[in-house]
Design an enzyme around this catalytic site. Structure first.
Site, PDB file in Angstrom:
ATOM      1  CD  GLU A 189      -2.555  -1.177   2.642  1.00 54.18           C
ATOM      2  OE1 GLU A 189      -3.257  -0.201   2.922  1.00 54.18           O
ATOM      3  OE2 GLU A 189      -2.410  -2.138   3.399  1.00 54.18           O
ATOM      4  CB  CYS A 206      -1.952   7.062   1.655  1.00 60.30           C
ATOM      5  SG  CYS A 206      -3.394   6.205   2.286  1.00 60.30           S
TER       6      CYS A 206
HETATM    7  P1  NAD Z   1       8.618   4.660   4.358  1.00 59.78           P
HETATM    8  O1  NAD Z   1       8.572   3.819   3.141  1.00 59.78           O
HETATM    9  O2  NAD Z   1       9.757   5.588   4.545  1.00 59.78           O
HETATM   10  O3  NAD Z   1       8.579   3.755   5.680  1.00 59.78           O
HETATM   11  C1  NAD Z   1       7.555   2.800   5.882  1.00 59.78           C
HETATM   12  C2  NAD Z   1       8.081   1.714   6.789  1.00 59.78           C
HETATM   13  O4  NAD Z   1       9.098   0.990   6.098  1.00 59.78           O
HETATM   14  C3  NAD Z   1       8.731   2.229   8.071  1.00 59.78           C
HETATM   15  O5  NAD Z   1       8.376   1.369   9.126  1.00 59.78           O
HETATM   16  C4  NAD Z   1      10.214   2.134   7.766  1.00 59.78           C
HETATM   17  O6  NAD Z   1      11.036   2.010   8.908  1.00 59.78           O
HETATM   18  C5  NAD Z   1      10.246   0.876   6.941  1.00 59.78           C
HETATM   19  N1  NAD Z   1      11.436   0.727   6.077  1.00 59.78           N
HETATM   20  C6  NAD Z   1      12.337   1.656   5.702  1.00 59.78           C
HETATM   21  N2  NAD Z   1      13.268   1.094   4.881  1.00 59.78           N
HETATM   22  C7  NAD Z   1      12.924  -0.208   4.736  1.00 59.78           C
HETATM   23  C8  NAD Z   1      13.464  -1.296   3.979  1.00 59.78           C
HETATM   24  N3  NAD Z   1      14.561  -1.167   3.234  1.00 59.78           N
HETATM   25  N4  NAD Z   1      12.818  -2.481   4.026  1.00 59.78           N
HETATM   26  C9  NAD Z   1      11.699  -2.645   4.771  1.00 59.78           C
HETATM   27  N5  NAD Z   1      11.146  -1.649   5.511  1.00 59.78           N
HETATM   28  C10 NAD Z   1      11.755  -0.449   5.490  1.00 59.78           C
HETATM   29  O7  NAD Z   1       7.235   5.434   4.385  1.00 59.78           O
HETATM   30  P2  NAD Z   1       6.774   6.522   5.438  1.00 59.78           P
HETATM   31  O8  NAD Z   1       7.496   7.787   5.140  1.00 59.78           O
HETATM   32  O9  NAD Z   1       6.839   5.956   6.800  1.00 59.78           O
HETATM   33  O10 NAD Z   1       5.236   6.659   5.076  1.00 59.78           O
HETATM   34  C11 NAD Z   1       4.720   7.605   4.181  1.00 59.78           C
HETATM   35  C12 NAD Z   1       4.335   6.958   2.884  1.00 59.78           C
HETATM   36  O11 NAD Z   1       3.401   5.921   3.131  1.00 59.78           O
HETATM   37  C13 NAD Z   1       3.641   7.907   1.937  1.00 59.78           C
HETATM   38  O12 NAD Z   1       4.128   7.706   0.636  1.00 59.78           O
HETATM   39  C14 NAD Z   1       2.186   7.485   2.013  1.00 59.78           C
HETATM   40  O13 NAD Z   1       1.433   7.794   0.870  1.00 59.78           O
HETATM   41  C15 NAD Z   1       2.326   6.021   2.204  1.00 59.78           C
HETATM   42  N6  NAD Z   1       1.109   5.461   2.780  1.00 59.78           N
HETATM   43  C16 NAD Z   1       0.334   4.662   1.983  1.00 59.78           C
HETATM   44  C17 NAD Z   1      -0.859   4.153   2.472  1.00 59.78           C
HETATM   45  C18 NAD Z   1      -1.737   3.281   1.629  1.00 59.78           C
HETATM   46  O14 NAD Z   1      -2.583   2.610   2.198  1.00 59.78           O
HETATM   47  N7  NAD Z   1      -1.589   3.253   0.321  1.00 59.78           N
HETATM   48  C19 NAD Z   1      -1.255   4.451   3.773  1.00 59.78           C
HETATM   49  C20 NAD Z   1      -0.439   5.275   4.539  1.00 59.78           C
HETATM   50  C21 NAD Z   1       0.751   5.763   4.032  1.00 59.78           C
END
Ligand code: NAD
Length: 513
Positions: free
Chosen positions: A248, A282
């Site tokens: 997502e 999001c």
């Molecule tokens: P992010 O991708 O930076 O981090 C998300 C999670 O992934 C965190 O827990 C982070 O620690 C972890 N992470 C970081 N590097 C990783 C790796 N190499 N492997 C596995 N996990 C890793 O995202 P964010 O900044 O925390 O969240 C914001 C983003 O999330 C925005 O783009 C938003 O649109 C999206 N989002 C999408 C939805 C949806 O349902 N489509 C819902 C909420 C947020």
């Protein structure tokens, strides 16, 4: 989300530590450990031990833990709200609506319906097959599910996949965002107080190192919510091990305001869509295409309403903080690009000078162009760029001119036009005369197209995604048919061909097929 800083290494702890400060008050709110690969492996071992007994329970029994968790959540709602506000600086109303209400609704939804959604299902077969065989579908838990979550809905975006994976019979390892780890830990606390047996839900705090270790571990599925960049890495890790994942990811949701729209409703919807959760949503409204004939009225209404919004964290406010400094950098860079390329700032357009923490004023932009970052890249802030378009066709063309495809909204009084536009949008979901509410409606499969994700989550099909659907096919004649399989003869082949011609080539046969 909080401000996250590394803590200098100490001899007491072998793990890296991160310290967190509130984005609203800038006060320290705690420290977390960064768990590493060996922690993931240890958690996985505990989960593997606990899961078989859990999977052996009837779904009804597992669903009762969700009902108990719901009761604990309602009893401890104030603790969850305080925790979320401390970490994110979102308004109390948003914490209640987005984190508590939505979480309570989904716990109640799955507690009540999981037994039905996961029950063994007999399916009648088509054609002559129905006289020969019986089919039953069994939902078998996958095993251990890794759940990796972001910071913008830190409690609800964690408890939603966790509750579904658990009730489906899996153990879960949750890795919450490093910016909002305490909300993730609250999810585990709620289930612990609900009596969930040990080892079934473990939380590993940490940053990308922990997330990567979990995505690469021997889990049976990864449910990931976060950015496109990280989503790709998670997809690669799962592809290497050939395990399923749901992704997502981010969005750049368009809103289309048609020539027959109720302009005041549309303006109110634009504000809610763009400024809810301080735009860090999001499915937030990231850009508006308004048909020229109603553009002046719409822009006037948006500007008038946006100018009245109250910003702050503690107390009665409409728009809260930016959850962490990196997001502020993105917002400011998109704004600088837009202004340099000629956008007109009608409301806001700067950090709030009256507030100490990370606050960016709710902002309305006009005279924007499609090539601006603010119209192309996910801004994830309280910015509402509005572009005039000639007609609905131009709106669709521009709305689809993006690498994202998460959500979209259409504002019109004409149901036929609404349907035509909705099906022309390259979007994961479309809401008519409403902000994007899809995630809160579990009956609607939720997921993105294009770069916005892979797979759909929630509801009946999403819940079943935490299981393997095992078809069990039984011969109605105890296997007697197998005796006639060999030897192959020309006579049998001719007979089969004749049967095919009767079954699929005659009107009588078509009645049976
Ligand atoms: P992010 O991708 O930076 O981090 C998300 C999670 O992934 C965190 O827990 C982070 O620690 C972890 N992470 C970081 N590097 C990783 C790796 N190499 N492997 C596995 N996990 C890793 O995202 P964010 O900044 O925390 O969240 C914001 C983003 O999330 C925005 O783009 C938003 O649109 C999206 N989002 C999408 C939805 C949806 O349902 N489509 C819902 C909420 C947020």
């Amino acid at each position: 989300m909080a401000i996250v800083e590394p803590v200098p290494a100490s001899s007491e702890s072998a793990r890296r530590r991160l310290s967190l400060r509130s984005p609203a008050s800038l006060e320290p709110i705690g420290e977390i450990e960064v768990h590493d690969q060996s922690d993931v492996e240890a958690a996985l071992e505990r989960a593997r031990k606990a899961q078989p007994a859990w999977a052996a329970l009837p779904v009804e029994a597992r669903a009762r833990y969700l009902s108990r968790a719901l009761k604990v959540l309602l009893d401890r709602a104030d603790d969850v709200i305080d925790c979320v506000i401390r970490e994110t600086g979102k308004t109390r109303s948003e914490a209640v609506q987005m984190e508590i209400f939505a979480s309570a609704d989904l716990l109640s939804y799955y507690a009540k319906r999981a037994p039905k959604f996961l029950a063994p299902e007999s399916r009648s077969l088509h054609g002559v097959m129905r006289f020969l065989k019986k089919l039953t579908l069994q939902r078998i838990p996958l095993g251990v599910v890794g759940v990796i979550t972001p910071w913008n809905g830190p409690f609800v975006l964690a408890i939603n996949p966790v509750a579904q994976a658990l009730v489906a019979g899996n153990a879960v390892i949750l890795k919450p965002s490093e910016v909002t780890p305490f909300s993730g830990m609250m999810v585990a606390e709620i289930f612990q107080e609900a009596g969930l047996p040990e080892g079934l839900l473990q939380v590993l705090t940490g940053d990308g190192e922990t997330g990567a270790a979990l995505a690469n571990a021997a889990v049976d599925k990864v449910a990931f919510t976060g950015s496109v960049r990280t989503g790709r890495k998670v997809a690669e890790a799962c592809a290497k091990r050939l395990v399923p994942c749901t992704l997502e990811l981010g969005g750049k949701d368009p809103m289309i305001v048609c020539s027959d729209a109720d302009v005041e409703n549309a303006a109110a919807g634009a504000l809610a869509g763009a400024f809810m959760n301080t735009g860090q949503y999001c499915c937030g409204t990231e850009r508006v295409y308004v048909v020229d004939s109603v553009a002046d009225d719409f822009i006037d209404a948006v500007v008038r309403r946006a100018g009245k919004l109250r910003q702050g964290a503690e107390g009665e406010f409409d728009v809260g903080a930016i959850f962490w400094p990196q997001q502020m950098d993105i917002i400011e860079s998109h704004m600088a690009d837009a202004v340099e390329k000629g956008a007109n700032v009608r409301v806001g357009g700067r950090r709030n000078p009256d507030l100490e923490g990370l606050f960016y004023e709710p902002t309305v932009l006009t005279d924007v162009r499609q090539d601006m970052l603010i119209m192309q890249e996910e801004t994830f802030g309280p910015i509402l760029p509005v572009m005039r378009v000639r007609d609905e066709d131009e709106a669709i063309r521009l709305a689809n001119d993006t690498r994202y495809g998460l959500g979209a909204t259409v504002w019109t009084r004409d149901p036929h036009l609404a349907n035509t536009l909705a099906t022309s949008l390259e979007s994961g979901s479309v809401c008519i005369n409403d902000m994007t509410v899809t995630f809160g409606i579990p009956e609607a499969p939720f997921g993105g197209r294009k770069d916005s994700g892979v797979g759909q989550v929630n509801g009946e099909s999403g819940l079943r995604g935490y299981c393997h659907t095992l078809p069990i096919i039984a011969d109605r004649f105890g296997g007697r048919n197998s005796r006639s399989f060999y030897p192959f003869t020309s006579k049998k082949a001719d007979g089969m061909l004749k049967t095919a011609r009767i079954l699929f080539g005659t009107s009588l046969g078509r009645l049976l097929s």
